[in-house]
Design a protein around this motif. Structure first.
Motif, PDB file in Angstrom:
ATOM      1  N   CYS A  20      82.622 -25.922  20.108  1.00 40.61           N
ATOM      2  CA  CYS A  20      82.931 -27.337  20.337  1.00 40.61           C
ATOM      3  C   CYS A  20      83.942 -27.802  19.303  1.00 40.61           C
ATOM      4  O   CYS A  20      83.803 -27.496  18.106  1.00 40.61           O
ATOM      5  CB  CYS A  20      81.672 -28.187  20.249  1.00 40.61           C
ATOM      6  N   HIS A  45      93.266 -27.668  20.609  1.00 42.63           N
ATOM      7  CA  HIS A  45      91.958 -27.177  21.025  1.00 42.63           C
ATOM      8  C   HIS A  45      91.983 -25.730  21.496  1.00 42.63           C
ATOM      9  O   HIS A  45      91.129 -24.931  21.076  1.00 42.63           O
ATOM     10  CB  HIS A  45      91.386 -28.089  22.111  1.00 42.63           C
ATOM     11  N   ILE A 100      87.173 -30.436  28.747  1.00 43.88           N
ATOM     12  CA  ILE A 100      87.904 -31.379  27.903  1.00 43.88           C
ATOM     13  C   ILE A 100      88.174 -32.651  28.701  1.00 43.88           C
ATOM     14  O   ILE A 100      88.128 -32.635  29.945  1.00 43.88           O
ATOM     15  CB  ILE A 100      89.227 -30.744  27.401  1.00 43.88           C
ATOM     16  N   PHE A 127      87.285 -23.946  29.014  1.00 42.39           N
ATOM     17  CA  PHE A 127      86.696 -25.032  28.232  1.00 42.39           C
ATOM     18  C   PHE A 127      86.744 -26.350  28.981  1.00 42.39           C
ATOM     19  O   PHE A 127      87.631 -26.597  29.800  1.00 42.39           O
ATOM     20  CB  PHE A 127      87.365 -25.158  26.860  1.00 42.39           C
ATOM     21  N   LEU A 137      95.868 -32.077  31.478  1.00 47.27           N
ATOM     22  CA  LEU A 137      95.534 -31.755  30.097  1.00 47.27           C
ATOM     23  C   LEU A 137      96.669 -32.216  29.192  1.00 47.27           C
ATOM     24  O   LEU A 137      97.815 -31.792  29.364  1.00 47.27           O
ATOM     25  CB  LEU A 137      95.310 -30.248  29.936  1.00 47.27           C
ATOM     26  N   SER A 154      86.439 -30.975  23.085  1.00 51.29           N
ATOM     27  CA  SER A 154      86.396 -29.867  24.027  1.00 51.29           C
ATOM     28  C   SER A 154      85.204 -28.969  23.747  1.00 51.29           C
ATOM     29  O   SER A 154      84.654 -28.963  22.638  1.00 51.29           O
ATOM     30  CB  SER A 154      87.688 -29.044  23.962  1.00 51.29           C
ATOM     31  N   HIS A 195      89.879 -22.700  19.697  1.00 52.82           N
ATOM     32  CA  HIS A 195      88.906 -21.920  20.468  1.00 52.82           C
ATOM     33  C   HIS A 195      89.279 -20.437  20.486  1.00 52.82           C
ATOM     34  O   HIS A 195      88.411 -19.567  20.372  1.00 52.82           O
ATOM     35  CB  HIS A 195      88.835 -22.440  21.903  1.00 52.82           C
ATOM     36  N   HIS A 215      90.518 -36.222  21.630  1.00 48.75           N
ATOM     37  CA  HIS A 215      89.967 -35.293  22.625  1.00 48.75           C
ATOM     38  C   HIS A 215      88.861 -34.462  22.020  1.00 48.75           C
ATOM     39  O   HIS A 215      88.894 -34.113  20.832  1.00 48.75           O
ATOM     40  CB  HIS A 215      91.079 -34.379  23.167  1.00 48.75           C
TER      41      HIS A 215
END
Length: 254
Positions: free
Chosen positions: A109, A97, A58, A56, A89, A45, A101, A43
């Motif tokens: 990213c 992720h 994804i 975000f 998700l 994101s 973040h 993945h």
């Protein structure tokens, strides 16, 4: 979803999101061509810069990288709720992720993939980047190695551990797992992952000879902690790939 994004308003925020979606979709298609992703997993994101609350982009669960389009990407909040788009998700994606973040604001990213050579390096006890190729002079100081991730990421506590270990580094070689690369933009994270995988390919190939690897002088290290694209043509590299995709797989941008 493409029409929804494009017709919400003619505002700059929607135009910017569509541009980011196309860049993201391009990276998924490139990663597929390069054999970076595992099954329908892995993945990438990207934090959206024009949102009132942190959100975000994804890839949703269940898609091959090779089939993803800009309109397929979903928008989630940092609690894992899907706010826009169709799909689910994946739990492991959320725990890795969202926590990176949240705890690493500079990691706009996050690219998490299982490319052949970096993943092979992650499987060798104690293995790290050598200081043998010119690329290593830039890469090595930006890389951290995770020796503890023996189980898949199933909770926020493990995601937080990964995020804290990443700290101000941009590449994490995850033991027995793969690699996570972060950056302030899509093109920064993609290009750094690309160069890291290529450099690891050279190292693993050289190691197969059984000969001792040459070591470059430590004094030549670049000691660059800023954006990857400040030193290499990251944006131009992604643009070049997008020209190829525009000719050969134009549906990525739909």
């Amino acid at each position: 979803m493409a029409n929804v994004v494009r017709t919400l308003t003619s505002g700059k925020a929607e135009e910017h999101e569509w541009m980011l979606r196309c860049d993201m979709a391009a990276v998924f298609r490139i990663a597929s061509r390069l054999g970076w992703n595992e099954h329908i997993g892995n993945h990438n994101s990207l934090m959206l810069p024009d949102e009132a609350e942190p959100r975000f982009l994804i890839n949703p669960r269940g898609y091959l990288f090779r089939e993803l389009k800009a309109s397929d990407l979903i928008v989630c909040d940092l609690e894992g709720k899907v706010l826009r788009g169709t799909g689910e998700l994946r739990k492991v994606a959320f725990h890795i992720h969202a926590r990176i973040h949240m705890l690493n604001p500079g990691a706009a990213c996050v690219v998490h993939v299982h490319p052949q050579y970096l993943t092979a390096l992650s499987m060798i006890e104690g293995a790290e980047f050598s200081l043998s190729h010119h690329n290593n002079l830039l890469l090595n100081d930006r890389t951290v190695y995770d020796p503890q991730g023996d189980e898949p990421v199933h909770n926020n506590a493990e995601g937080d551990r990964i995020a804290r270990l990443m700290g101000d580094k941009t590449i994490m070689v995850m033991r027995g797992h793969g690699v996570t690369v972060v950056g302030p933009t899509i093109h920064d994270a993609f290009d750094e992952c690309y160069i890291a995988e290529r450099t690891c390919m050279y190292q693993m190939t050289a190691m197969q000879t059984g000969q001792k690897l040459h070591s470059l002088p430590d004094s030549l290290r670049r000691h660059h902690a800023g954006a990857w694209g400040e030193k290499l043509d990251a944006r131009l590299h992604l643009d070049a790939w997008r020209r190829v995709l525009d000719r050969e797989e134009p549906d990525y941008a739909s």
